[in-house]
Design a protein around this motif. Sequence first.
Motif, PDB file in Angstrom:
ATOM      1  N   LYS A  94       6.885   7.368  -1.943  1.00 16.32           N
ATOM      2  CA  LYS A  94       6.734   7.439  -0.493  1.00 16.32           C
ATOM      3  C   LYS A  94       6.906   6.043   0.127  1.00 16.32           C
ATOM      4  O   LYS A  94       7.559   5.883   1.152  1.00 16.32           O
ATOM      5  CB  LYS A  94       5.360   8.008  -0.134  1.00 16.32           C
ATOM      6  CG  LYS A  94       5.245   8.448   1.308  1.00 16.32           C
ATOM      7  CD  LYS A  94       3.867   9.007   1.611  1.00 16.32           C
ATOM      8  CE  LYS A  94       3.750  10.420   1.088  1.00 16.32           C
ATOM      9  NZ  LYS A  94       2.485  11.066   1.512  1.00 16.32           N
ATOM     10  N   ARG A  95       6.317   5.029  -0.512  1.00 19.21           N
ATOM     11  CA  ARG A  95       6.458   3.659  -0.024  1.00 19.21           C
ATOM     12  C   ARG A  95       7.908   3.197  -0.116  1.00 19.21           C
ATOM     13  O   ARG A  95       8.409   2.538   0.785  1.00 19.21           O
ATOM     14  CB  ARG A  95       5.569   2.701  -0.818  1.00 19.21           C
ATOM     15  CG  ARG A  95       4.193   2.567  -0.236  1.00 19.21           C
ATOM     16  CD  ARG A  95       3.418   1.470  -0.915  1.00 19.21           C
ATOM     17  NE  ARG A  95       2.445   2.139  -1.770  1.00 19.21           N
ATOM     18  CZ  ARG A  95       2.237   1.901  -3.032  1.00 19.21           C
ATOM     19  NH1 ARG A  95       2.897   0.958  -3.641  1.00 19.21           N
ATOM     20  NH2 ARG A  95       1.371   2.579  -3.718  1.00 19.21           N
ATOM     21  N   LYS A 141       9.944  -0.142   3.932  1.00 17.59           N
ATOM     22  CA  LYS A 141       9.225  -1.379   4.227  1.00 17.59           C
ATOM     23  C   LYS A 141       8.335  -1.723   3.042  1.00 17.59           C
ATOM     24  O   LYS A 141       7.398  -0.992   2.741  1.00 17.59           O
ATOM     25  CB  LYS A 141       8.364  -1.194   5.470  1.00 17.59           C
ATOM     26  CG  LYS A 141       7.644  -2.445   5.904  1.00 17.59           C
ATOM     27  CD  LYS A 141       6.831  -2.216   7.149  1.00 17.59           C
ATOM     28  CE  LYS A 141       6.064  -3.473   7.510  1.00 17.59           C
ATOM     29  NZ  LYS A 141       5.171  -3.239   8.632  1.00 17.59           N
ATOM     30  N   ALA A 143       9.947   4.739   2.618  1.00 14.44           N
ATOM     31  CA  ALA A 143       9.676   4.160   3.934  1.00 14.44           C
ATOM     32  C   ALA A 143      10.543   2.931   4.166  1.00 14.44           C
ATOM     33  O   ALA A 143      10.841   2.577   5.303  1.00 14.44           O
ATOM     34  CB  ALA A 143       8.203   3.815   4.070  1.00 14.44           C
TER      35      ALA A 143
END
Length: 68
Positions: free
Chosen positions: A38-39, A44, A42
């Motif tokens: 998920k990170r 970022k 994203a």
Amino acid sequence: MAKVLKFKDVNSDVEHRLKEFEKLRVKFKTEVKKAEAKRAAAGKPSKGIFKSISDFFTDSPANRAAKK
């Protein structure tokens, strides 16, 4: 009178607890992988807590107000 446990009973209980622990460990690993994915999705990269704290204290108060 105190209940006397047989070796089989104790051994099966230990085996059962080890199986439960293994299930929890696998579940936790999958959750960690999902969070990492998920990170990464994203885009970022997250800063570490120490980097965030050091950035906070190195910025002057005027720069912090401008960033907000």
